[in-house]
Design a protein around this motif. Sequence first.
Motif, PDB file in Angstrom:
ATOM      1  N   LYS A 226      -5.495   6.494  -3.846  1.00 34.26           N
ATOM      2  CA  LYS A 226      -5.465   5.050  -3.656  1.00 34.26           C
ATOM      3  C   LYS A 226      -4.230   4.674  -2.853  1.00 34.26           C
ATOM      4  N   GLU A 227      -4.450   3.910  -1.793  1.00 35.95           N
ATOM      5  CA  GLU A 227      -3.369   3.379  -0.967  1.00 35.95           C
ATOM      6  C   GLU A 227      -3.376   1.864  -1.088  1.00 35.95           C
ATOM      7  N   SER A 228      -2.260   1.311  -1.539  1.00 32.08           N
ATOM      8  CA  SER A 228      -2.167  -0.137  -1.732  1.00 32.08           C
ATOM      9  C   SER A 228      -1.104  -0.697  -0.793  1.00 32.08           C
ATOM     10  N   GLN A 229      -1.510  -1.656   0.042  1.00 33.59           N
ATOM     11  CA  GLN A 229      -0.609  -2.256   1.026  1.00 33.59           C
ATOM     12  C   GLN A 229      -0.542  -3.771   0.827  1.00 33.59           C
ATOM     13  N   LYS A 230       0.700  -4.300   0.817  1.00 31.92           N
ATOM     14  CA  LYS A 230       0.914  -5.737   0.637  1.00 31.92           C
ATOM     15  C   LYS A 230       1.590  -6.294   1.882  1.00 31.92           C
ATOM     16  N   LEU A 231       0.952  -7.296   2.503  1.00 29.71           N
ATOM     17  CA  LEU A 231       1.475  -7.909   3.723  1.00 29.71           C
ATOM     18  C   LEU A 231       1.786  -9.383   3.464  1.00 29.71           C
TER      19      LEU A 231
END
Length: 255
Positions: A226-231
């Motif tokens: 799982k890759e979680s990215q917050k922008l």
Amino acid sequence: MSRFSFLLLLCIMSFGFQSHAQTASKWSSGFDWTKRAAAREKGRWSLSDWLAIKEKNQMMDQWLSLNSPSPYELMLGGSYLSYDKHVQDGSSPDKSATSFSGELAAYAQFVGLGLEYANINPENYSDLSGMFNLRLLGNSLQNTGFTLSYGMRTRDMTDTPATKLRQQFGQADLQLYLTKHFGLDIKYRYFLPTTNDQLGDVKEDYSEAGAFIDFKALRIFGAWYKESQKLTPAGSTVETITDRTGIKSGIKIFF
């Protein structure tokens, strides 16, 4: 000489021999110079002994060099990625995609370098990562071990607008053999927050857990990740969270 005189002489001689034997026996029981000489001989150092020991040590060193594992290791791997993309605020629809990635690692005893490349065509970007690895537990890539890593990932996005996102990261990797040929691999990677002109503030982390089977120098593996990215765009307080969750499978070859 009369018979009496002859008998007297024999008695005197017999008594003298007996007395001498008793004296010699008493002396030998108290001090045996031959035993002391033998003890000194056992501890004696000689040039021939030193040469024999040196030759024996050379043969042992040669045997160890031929039978000990090499301190240098190399690993080459390839993976097939199948994942689902989900944006939590609903700004874009969910999608499923597939892609490929490759990795290379080289070690000298407990330190190593790693290189990873992933081409994510469905989303028009590619990742190139380089890292320095420090193995704290374990003596080879095919053994139970715990490794810490520090590196840099460059994400090249060709979509409009095109941009490059560079992020430093730290990683912890635990590899655990349950049997001689089967084991588990758990990995966590944390990307240091950064700011990009087009994307704004970026935060990200990556988790992976899987299993593997070794066939001598060949490994077949599968893992959930799982890759979680917050922008957070510049001038905005709204955070967009994008999760990519999927299955990673492939092979690794060890040299």
